[in-house]
Design a protein around this motif. Sequence first.
Motif, PDB file in Angstrom:
ATOM      1  N   SER A  60       0.808  -1.227   0.000  1.00 24.00           N
ATOM      2  CA  SER A  60       0.000   0.000   0.000  1.00 24.00           C
ATOM      3  C   SER A  60       0.840   1.276   0.000  1.00 24.00           C
ATOM      4  N   ASP A  97      -6.342   1.153  -2.083  1.00 23.02           N
ATOM      5  CA  ASP A  97      -6.092   0.787  -0.682  1.00 23.02           C
ATOM      6  C   ASP A  97      -5.988   2.072   0.123  1.00 23.02           C
ATOM      7  N   TYR A  98      -5.572   1.974   1.373  1.00 27.13           N
ATOM      8  CA  TYR A  98      -5.502   3.181   2.191  1.00 27.13           C
ATOM      9  C   TYR A  98      -4.427   4.138   1.696  1.00 27.13           C
ATOM     10  N   TYR A 101      -6.203   6.299  -0.822  1.00 30.74           N
ATOM     11  CA  TYR A 101      -7.067   7.304  -0.200  1.00 30.74           C
ATOM     12  C   TYR A 101      -6.238   8.443   0.403  1.00 30.74           C
ATOM     13  N   PHE A 102      -5.053   8.085   0.915  1.00 29.69           N
ATOM     14  CA  PHE A 102      -4.170   9.147   1.407  1.00 29.69           C
ATOM     15  C   PHE A 102      -3.744  10.065   0.259  1.00 29.69           C
TER      16      PHE A 102
END
Length: 414
Positions: A60, A97-98, A101-102
Motif C-alpha cells: 500500500s 487501498d488506504y 485514499y491518502f
Amino acid sequence: MEYLTTHLLFNLALLIVLLFLCFMWVKRFKGFQYYKKTALFYCIASIVLCFLFSYRISDSIVLDLRMVPYVIGALYMRFSPILGLLIIFLRAIHGIDYGFYFVLCYYGLFGIISWFISPWFLRQRSNHRILISTCFTILSSISLIIYLEVLDQSYLMFDFFIAFLIVLPIGVAMLSFIIEMIEKYHLLYQQVLKTEKLEAVEQMGAAISHEILNPLTSAIGFTQLLDEESVESRKKIQYLSIIKGELEAAEQVIKDYLTFSKPQIESVEKLNVNEELFRLLKFLEPLANINSVKLLTKFSAKVYLDGDRQKFQQCFINILRNVIESLPNGGDVLIETECTQKNIFIIIKDSGLGMSKSSLKRLGEPYYLTNGKKGTGLGIMVAYSIVRAMGGTIDVKSEIGIGTTFRFSFNRIT
C-alpha cells in the motif's frame, strides 16, 4: 538493499535530463510560443516517469519523486487540477487501498492550496519564488513523514528523512532555478527581437525618408521657380524635366521598398541566363568605364532557368552596380556561370578591398552600403529578396585586400 534516497536521486536525474531535452526542443524547433504546452508535457511525462521508477515499501506504500514536477507545474503554470488527477489515476493503477485514499486527500488538499497561492506566487521576485516553492515542498514532505510515522515505518525513518527533507526540496529548488533561468533567457530573447525589429524599422524609415525627401525638396524648389513670371519658356521646360527626374527617383525608391517587402514574381518565363547577363552588362558598361572597372565574362554553355525577366535583371543590376561603385580605384569584375545537372551558379568576383566579417554579416541590412556613398541600401536588400522569391540562394565570401565573391544558385531547367 536499495535505499529510498538513492532511488529518488535517480528520479531527480531523469527529471533534469527531461527538462533539458524539452528546453532544447522548444528552442530549436518550436519556438517559445509553445512554451506552456511543452511545460504541460514535461510535467505529465515527469510524473509518469516517477511512477514507472517508483519505490514500493509495501503493498500500500509506493514512494517516488512525483511531488517535484507537481509543485513546479502547480505553482508556475497552475496545472494542479490536471496533474493532481493524473497522480490519483496512476496511483489507482497500483491498487485501491488506504495508500490510494491518502494520495486522494493529500493531492486534493495541496491542489486547492497551490491553485489559490499560484497567482500570488507568480508576482514574487525570482529568488523569492525559488524559496517559496522549496518551503512548500518541505511542508508537504513533513506531512508525508508524519503519515509514514503513523504507519510505524520507524526502521526506515532515517532514510525517509534524508529522502523527503533533503532530496525532495533540493530537487524542487534545482528545477525552480533552471526554470527561472529559462524565463530570464526567454525575456531577454524577446527584448532582443523587439530591439532588432525597432532598429530595422528606424533604419528603413531613415533611409527611405532621406532618399524621398531629397528629390521632393528639389522638385518643390523648381516648382516654386515655375511660378515666377520672369522665367523664360526654355527654362520652364528645363525645370519641368528636372522635376520629372526627381519625382521618378522618389518613385524608384518606393518601388524598391515594395519589391523588398513583397517580391512578387509576376510573370515566369524561360530565361537564357547568358543572354540576360550580356544584356545587363551592356547597360552597365558606361558606369564601369566611369569607375575604371573592367567587366570580364566566363560563361558556360547555354543554361536556362524559370523566372521573371524584369526582376532577374533588376537583381543583378543592383548587385553589379554596388560592386562597381565599391571599387574606388578601379579594377576587374568577373561574371561567371557554372552549371550542374540540377543547379545554375552565377558567380561575381571583384578585385576590390574586400569586407570584414562584421561588414559581411550586415550585408543586406537597410541603410548599410558597401560602396561608400549615400543611399538607402535597398539595392542589395531588393536583390536578396528577388533571389529568395525565385527559389535561389546567395553565398557571399570576402577577404580584406583580396576581394568579394557573390555566388548565386538557382534551379536549372532543360
